[in-house]
Scaffold this active site. Structure first.
Site, PDB file in Angstrom:
ATOM      1  N   GLU A 425     -51.999  20.783 -53.707  1.00  0.00           N
ATOM      2  CA  GLU A 425     -52.066  19.878 -54.854  1.00  0.00           C
ATOM      3  C   GLU A 425     -53.158  18.833 -54.649  1.00  0.00           C
ATOM      4  OE1 GLU A 425     -48.090  18.497 -55.622  1.00  0.00           O
ATOM      5  OE2 GLU A 425     -47.377  20.506 -56.123  1.00  0.00           O
ATOM      6  N   GLU A 511     -46.071  27.711 -54.879  1.00  0.00           N
ATOM      7  CA  GLU A 511     -44.898  26.833 -54.921  1.00  0.00           C
ATOM      8  C   GLU A 511     -44.251  26.943 -56.287  1.00  0.00           C
ATOM      9  OE1 GLU A 511     -45.581  22.978 -53.195  1.00  0.00           O
ATOM     10  OE2 GLU A 511     -44.131  22.027 -54.545  1.00  0.00           O
TER      11      GLU A 511
END
Length: 826
Positions: A425, A511
């Protein structure tokens, strides 16, 4: 230091086991000694503590690995905030005096730290060796020129005071192993062996080894490097020898090649491990150094249409994300704790792990090699764009190349590692020019390991607040998606739009949402007329995602968040996240059984919730089941409630327009779970599972009576001394029929009798329990709790006893036998 590259390919194929050369048994001149024992520690700063004559007699005696944060008290005002689990951090010092092993004079001495969190400074005899800010990286220092005869003193300052510096619990201290390595001045370099298997199939394999050889002595040296390959049974199956000649200060890289017929291939189903045994002989044939490098013979490939292929066979990655902490033991995690967790995840059907979001402990990857997990090995959570005030971004410019290089060189021989993740991220994914930062990192990764592709976990693909740029994704070998179903119509379409627009891309889910919940909690509203419990809805999103992942070969797999609950990333009064399918001490949540129903074939049913709803007699309670059978009949107190049928994937017709290979299931739900609304009455819920017309599995949930006893079970009745081995004692609070009492929160006290083991910690999985894990007592959580028992250097039988008020004590015996521990520096 001058570096050269030597290429020599002298191949000796599969020498016989009786060959005289294979029987040479020269003792290794290399010593790798565990340096975990005999340290002193103090919390807080200590001016001058790097000096050998500093008085540390008032400090604590500790053994490593050590995490001082897990020993502290929870505080809602802690500087770590909920990110760090509300536990203390700060500054700490470690010291250790030692005398070099006999015969170490004129030899090279290296100290290796597997992990120090964070901002570590290391001294030897007052000489500052270096500073490493990144708390998850392994690093080493050369002590040779700073050592003295007799006693030497190493000192380590750890500064974890700047908070917050991470988005989850980090722990504080020297929380992984420390090693002392003694070698000849002519030696194989630190992490200097790299084994690859560029050509692999069931009939043969070509193996390449690159070996870095260094001459740190004062004269030129020459000789021979002999490398042998040992098969999984320990037999030599190939050998090669390469001559060398090195001048003073020269470092050379030698390349060797082997060919094997009919090798045992490493896979997730059969994780066969070989050893490359490398021996350095000088000009007169004297052995001066040798190392063993475990490796696996396997071939990996990512294909735009077929996804991930292992040894030419398409394998769907059934993955979980895992943080580095071990729950009640904090970040100083014994290997046996990880082994228990990994075995449970394997029982669930998982075959892949993503190390979220940092390099794991080396022994964690050893276990993945041995157990057959596919690993996405992750380096960073931040690059130049920060997420927390004191995060890695402040060190990135200076340290990223060195940290990434050390990370890849440490882990690149593990066959379990099949994908490098350079970040999670990352802010650069959608920032102007952010792809240029990625470009440099990709180049470093490909330089250090050209055999594995790279990815990042991207959470902004198609985002409203700044989408991941195409320039960024084009640089990735495999495009990673965090929460692929997050944005707009992608809730239903997932990555199919990108597949159409970029058919050459390779895709993986890095994820994704899990079947969420806290183990044992099934809250119902007070309104007796309306029942809308949360537990009936948390599986819908993961179910739909699994349909997409499983039915599209081009999507290589998915890693759900998470495999195990982890400390931090929480809000008071919770101290840990509850996203795991295993709770903080390893008890399965309901979500565990959803994935088991989809990822395994042995007939199973998981029926929930519990059946203790006193005061709600007659009220309809939603009863759910996860299963991999065709049909489930539900009974309450032998009264038939109804049959539900599920089929995924549905079979199409075969041979004719209405012909089926197997009898049609006639499913009555499109969900991947079954559900009944059952009017509550105490008794027994029984689920009977069928495949076709055959009953293949039965599951019951019973109403528990009053708690009357403690029931103990242990995962390993025999553990090893001198290895810090761990046995896990599970405690269940049960009624007179042995049924776990789901409402029990009894205070349970532990006692360990015997010198061969000690009580390491006690936990229960309750995210709001703020009592100390080092205490010898804890309340049960929904009827369960766990004691961790750790071996000492002694052998013998120990008795573990659990007591609770109003119940007879319960005991279990554990035998501690002599263990084969690595040599250690005493």
């Amino acid at each position: 230091m001058r570096r050269t590259r030597l290429l020599f390919s002298l191949l000796l194929v599969a020498s016989a086991a009786g060959d005289a050369a294979a029987q040479e048994t020269a003792a290794s001149p290399r010593q790798r000694l565990l340096m975990d024992y005999g340290w002193t520690f103090t919390e807080g700063d200590a001016v001058g503590a790097e000096a050998p004559d500093f008085d540390d007699t008032a400090w604590r005696d500790v053994n490593l690995p050590h995490d001082w944060s897990i020993e502290g008290a929870y505080d809602s005002a802690a500087a770590t905030t909920g990110r760090g689990g509300y536990l203390p951090t700060g500054i700490g010092w470690y010291r250790r005096s030692f005398t070099l092993p006999a015969g170490s004079s004129a030899r090279r001495v290296l100290i290796e730290f597997d992990g120090v969190y964070e901002n570590s400074d290391v001294w030897i005899n007052s000489r500052h060796l270096g500073h490493r800010p990144y708390g998850y990286i392994s690093f080493a220092y050369d002590l040779t020129s700073h050592l003295v005869e007799g006693e030497n003193v190493v000192a380590v300052r750890v500064d974890n005071s700047h908070q917050p510096n991470t988005r989850w619990y980090s722990g504080s201290g020297i929380y992984r192993h420390v090693w002392l390595t003694v070698t000849d001045p002519l030696h194989i370099g630190h992490r200097g062996t790299f084994v690859t298997t560029p050509e692999v199939d069931s009939e043969g394999a070509r193996i390449e080894a690159r070996i870095e050889l260094a001459n740190d002595g004062y004269v030129s040296r020459s000789g021979m490097i002999r490398s042998e390959i040992l098969d999984p049974s320990g037999l030599e199956v190939a050998r090669t020898e390469t001559p060398f000649a090195l001048t003073v200060g020269e470092v050379a890289e030698l390349e060797q090649e082997f060919r094997l017929a009919t090798p045992a291939l490493w896979s997730h189903e059969s994780p066969a491990l070989y050893i490359l045994r490398t021996t350095v002989l000088d000009a007169v044939g004297r052995v001066v150094d040798n190392t063993d490098t475990p490796f696996g013979i396997r071939h990996i490939e990512y294909d735009a249409d077929r996804g991930f292929l292992l040894n030419g066979v398409r394998v769907k990655m059934l993955g979980v994300n895992l943080h580095h902490d071990g729950g009640p033991v904090g970040s100083a995690v014994p290997e046996a704790v990880w082994e228990r967790r990994l075995l449970k995840l394997k029982e669930m059907g998982a075959n892949a792990i993503r190390t979220a979001h940092n390099p794991p402990a080396p022994e964690f990857l050893d276990l993945c090699d041995q157990l057959g997990f596919l690993v996405m090995d992750e380096a960073f959570d931040e690059w130049t764009h920060g997420k927390v005030e004191f995060g890695y971004n402040q060190y990135f410019d200076e340290w990223h190349e060195r940290d990434l290089t050390d990370f890849i060189r440490r882990d690149r021989n593990h066959p379990s590692v099949v994908l490098w993740s350079l970040g999670n991220e990352i802010g650069e994914q959608h920032a102007p020019g952010g792809h240029e930062v990625l470009r440099e990192l990709v180049a470093i990764a490909h330089r250090e390991d050209p055999t594995r592709p790279v990815t990042t976990g991207n959470d902004h693909i198609y985002a409203d607040d700044g989408a991941t740029t195409v320039e960024f994704m084009e640089l990735l070998d495999v495009v990673g998606y965090n929460y692929v179903d997050r944005w707009h119509e992608r809730r239903e379409l997932y990555a199919t739009q990108d597949r159409h627009e970029h058919p050459d891309w390779k895709f993986i889910g890095t994820e994704s949402s899990v079947v969420w919940g806290t183990r044992g909690e099934y809250m119902l509203p007070d309104d007796s007329l309306r029942v809308r419990p949360f537990y009936t809805a948390t599986m819908i999103r993961p179910e739909q995602l699994w349909r997409f992942v499983s039915m599209n070969d081009w999507f290589a797999g998915d890693f759900m968040w998470t495999g195990v609950d982890y400390l931090g990333e929480s809000r008071w009064p919770r101290k840990n996240s509850t996203s795991g399918v295993l709770d903080l001490v390893g008890f399965p949540d309901d979500g565990f059984f959803f994935y088991k129903s989809q990822w395994t074939d042995e007939p199973m049913i998981h029926l929930f919730p519990h059946w203790n709803w006193e005061g709600r007699e007659g009220q309809f309670i939603p009863v759910l089941a996860y299963t991999n059978v065709d049909a489930v009949e539900l009974y309450l107190n032998d009264r038939f409630i109804g049959e539900k049928r599920v089929e995924f994937p549905r079979q199409g017709t075969t041979g004719s327009w209405n012909g089926y290979e197997a009898p049609p299931v006639f499913a009555n739900t499109a969900d991947l779970h079954l559900s009944w609304d059952v009017p509550y009455e105490p008794g027994v819920l029984r689920a009977v599972g069928k495949r076709g017309d055959e009953v293949v599995v039965t599951e019951e949930v019973r109403t528990a009576g009053p708690a009357v006893a403690l029931q103990l079970s242990v995962d390993r009745a025999e553990i090893l001394s001198r290895t810090r081995d761990v046995a896990h004692v599970e405690v269940a609070v049960v009624d007179a029929d042995g049924v776990v009492v789901p409402s029990s929160n009894h205070l349970v006290q532990f006692r360990v009798d015997g010198d061969a083991a000690r009580l390491l910690s006690v936990g229960n999985g309750n995210p709001t329990d703020h009592s100390s894990y080092q205490a010898s007592e804890r309340h049960a959580f929904h009827g369960l709790l766990l004691g961790m028992i750790q071996s000492t250097d002694e052998t013998g039988v120990v008795r573990v006893t659990a007591r609770a008020e109003g119940m007879e004590p319960a005991s279990v015996e554990i035998t501690v036998v002599q263990g084969k521990a690595p040599p250690r520096l005493d």
